[in-house]
Enzyme design. Structure first.
Site, PDB file in Angstrom:
ATOM      1  NE  ARG A 102       4.240  -2.606  -4.296  1.00 19.79           N
ATOM      2  CZ  ARG A 102       4.137  -2.073  -3.082  1.00 19.79           C
ATOM      3  NH1 ARG A 102       5.191  -1.592  -2.475  1.00 19.79           N
ATOM      4  NH2 ARG A 102       2.974  -2.023  -2.472  1.00 19.79           N
ATOM      5  CG  HIS A 129      -1.738   0.222  -3.566  1.00 18.15           C
ATOM      6  ND1 HIS A 129      -1.604  -1.150  -3.634  1.00 18.15           N
ATOM      7  CD2 HIS A 129      -0.970   0.614  -2.509  1.00 18.15           C
ATOM      8  CE1 HIS A 129      -0.787  -1.554  -2.670  1.00 18.15           C
ATOM      9  NE2 HIS A 129      -0.400  -0.506  -1.975  1.00 18.15           N
ATOM     10  CD  GLN A 132      -2.915   0.176   1.809  1.00 22.08           C
ATOM     11  OE1 GLN A 132      -1.821  -0.374   1.803  1.00 22.08           O
ATOM     12  NE2 GLN A 132      -3.638   0.312   2.910  1.00 22.08           N
ATOM     13  CG  ASP A 219       0.159   7.592  -0.502  1.00 22.45           C
ATOM     14  OD1 ASP A 219       1.060   7.192   0.264  1.00 22.45           O
ATOM     15  OD2 ASP A 219       0.061   7.204  -1.690  1.00 22.45           O
ATOM     16  CB  CYS A 259      -1.553   3.175   2.132  1.00 23.49           C
ATOM     17  SG  CYS A 259      -0.411   4.262   1.263  1.00 23.49           S
ATOM     18  NE  ARG A 287      -2.330  -4.185   1.359  1.00 23.36           N
ATOM     19  CZ  ARG A 287      -1.208  -3.813   0.765  1.00 23.36           C
ATOM     20  NH1 ARG A 287      -0.535  -2.762   1.196  1.00 23.36           N
ATOM     21  NH2 ARG A 287      -0.753  -4.457  -0.310  1.00 23.36           N
TER      22      ARG A 287
HETATM   23  N1  NVA Z   1       1.750   6.226  -3.423  1.00 22.72           N
HETATM   24  C1  NVA Z   1       2.741   5.382  -2.774  1.00 22.72           C
HETATM   25  C2  NVA Z   1       2.072   4.225  -2.101  1.00 22.72           C
HETATM   26  C3  NVA Z   1       3.013   3.314  -1.376  1.00 22.72           C
HETATM   27  C4  NVA Z   1       2.323   2.143  -0.764  1.00 22.72           C
HETATM   28  C5  NVA Z   1       3.753   4.912  -3.802  1.00 22.72           C
HETATM   29  O1  NVA Z   1       3.347   4.547  -4.912  1.00 22.72           O
HETATM   30  O2  NVA Z   1       4.944   4.928  -3.501  1.00 22.72           O
HETATM   31  N1   CP Z   2       1.049   0.224   1.754  1.00 28.05           N
HETATM   32  C1   CP Z   2       1.906  -0.556   1.062  1.00 28.05           C
HETATM   33  O1   CP Z   2       1.610  -1.038  -0.027  1.00 28.05           O
HETATM   34  O2   CP Z   2       3.071  -0.790   1.711  1.00 28.05           O
HETATM   35  P1   CP Z   2       4.385  -1.447   1.083  1.00 28.05           P
HETATM   36  O3   CP Z   2       4.918  -0.481   0.053  1.00 28.05           O
HETATM   37  O4   CP Z   2       5.306  -1.600   2.270  1.00 28.05           O
HETATM   38  O5   CP Z   2       4.024  -2.751   0.469  1.00 28.05           O
END
Ligand code: NVA
Ligand code: CP
Length: 304
Positions: A102, A129, A132, A219, A259, A287
């Site tokens: 990540r 993502h 997800q 989101d 998500c 997930r």
């Molecule tokens: N768009 C959000 C998704 C988190 C799972 C982010 O990138 O923070």
């Molecule tokens: N939805 C998601 O990816 O959650 P986290 O940021 O908690 O991993």
């Protein structure tokens, strides 16, 4: 399929195969049927950003498959002190069977895959993502029985989630509607691809986008890494909320998904969130199942 870097790389058949295996693994887990398919395998998990769901579901998933998982905070790795990703990839490939990352730049994930010799899984970048959205597709299929011809509507920031939802939805034959402010559009290449490959609308009008929707998705307005833009984004996105008015435009049996983490009274009202909590937390649960499916498919392949 050698890696999971972005959904654009996957065919409809590969996505369907991942979802089918995920359904099977979910069934086995619910019925106490052990599936130690990855005994002796180790997954490394590099995190440059925070996570609850991704970290815990990958880690628990590896244990349930009989393998093990290593949480690698980027701050503690030499990568955090500037060791090139190309070298990190080649070193970790000598120890591990798979790598989840990540991070911010999609290019970093692509470089890991290029220089390493083990499967790489994208656990979120600024661009997309995929894990997800595979869980989202699994959840929609569970509730609606199929994906084809369902109308998916995403309201909010044209961010990593929007990008992957467009690609996943269109590839699976869904109609995709996106509503976002003009300055916060999804990736231009993905938008033009979607226009050429399916039924797709991108508008600033939330009522138009949500009309006749089978699934409403949103989101956060400010993603990880955008914390400093929080206040200006609050202003720009104030009309981009899933609330009763938007639900009234959608089909009567429309699902609502998020998500997570969610910011109540920003992108979604508390009332809508709590009314649709079953769908949202099934989505979070999925997930686990979908990632186990991805791990089985990628880690059981022979190394080249
Ligand atoms: N768009 C959000 C998704 C988190 C799972 C982010 O990138 O923070
Ligand atoms: N939805 C998601 O990816 O959650 P986290 O940021 O908690 O991993």
């Amino acid at each position: 399929m050698k890696h999971l870097l972005k959904l654009m790389d996957l065919s409809k058949e590969e996505i369907t195969d991942i979802l089918n295996t995920a359904d099977q693994l979910k069934y086995e887990k619910k019925h106490g049927i052990a599936h130690p398919l990855l005994a002796g395998k180790t997954l490394g998990m590099i995190f440059q950003k925070a996570s609850t769901r991704t970290r815990v579901s990958f880690e628990a998933g590896m244990y349930q498959l009989g393998g093990s998982a290593l949480f690698l905070s980027a701050n503690d790795l030499q990568i955090g002190r500037g060791e090139p990703v190309e070298d990190t990839a080649r070193v970790l490939s000598r120890y591990l069977d798979g790598l989840m990352i990540r991070t911010y730049a999609q290019q970093e994930v692509e470089a890991l895959a290029e220089y390493g010799s083990i499967p790489v899984i994208n656990g979120l970048t600024d661009y997309c993502h995929p894990c997800q959205v595979l869980a989202d597709l699994m959840t929609i299929r569970e509730y609606k029985g199929k994906l084809e011809n369902n109308v998916m509507c995403f309201i909010g920031d044209g961010n990593n989630m929007a990008n992957s939802l467009i690609v996943g939805g269109i590839k699976m034959g869904m109609e995709v509607h996106i509503a976002c402010p003009s300055e916060y559009q999804p990736d231009a290449h993905i938008v033009s691809w979607a226009k050429d490959h399916g039924k797709f609308i991108c508008t600033q009008n939330v009522m138009d986008a949500s009309a006749n929707a089978d699934v409403l998705i949103t989101d956060v307005w400010a993603s990880m890494g955008q914390e400093r833009e929080k206040e200006e984004r609050k202003k720009a996105f104030s009309g981009y909320q899933i609330n009763d008015k938007i639900l009234a435009c959608a089909k009567q049996d429309a699902m609502v998904m998020h998500c997570l983490p969610a910011h109540r009274e920003e992108e979604i009202t508390t009332k809508v969130f709590e009314t649709h909590a079953n769908e949202i937390f099934d989505e979070a649960e999925n997930r686990l199942h979908v990632q186990k499916s991805i791990l089985v498919k990628l880690l059981l392949q022979d190394k080249e």
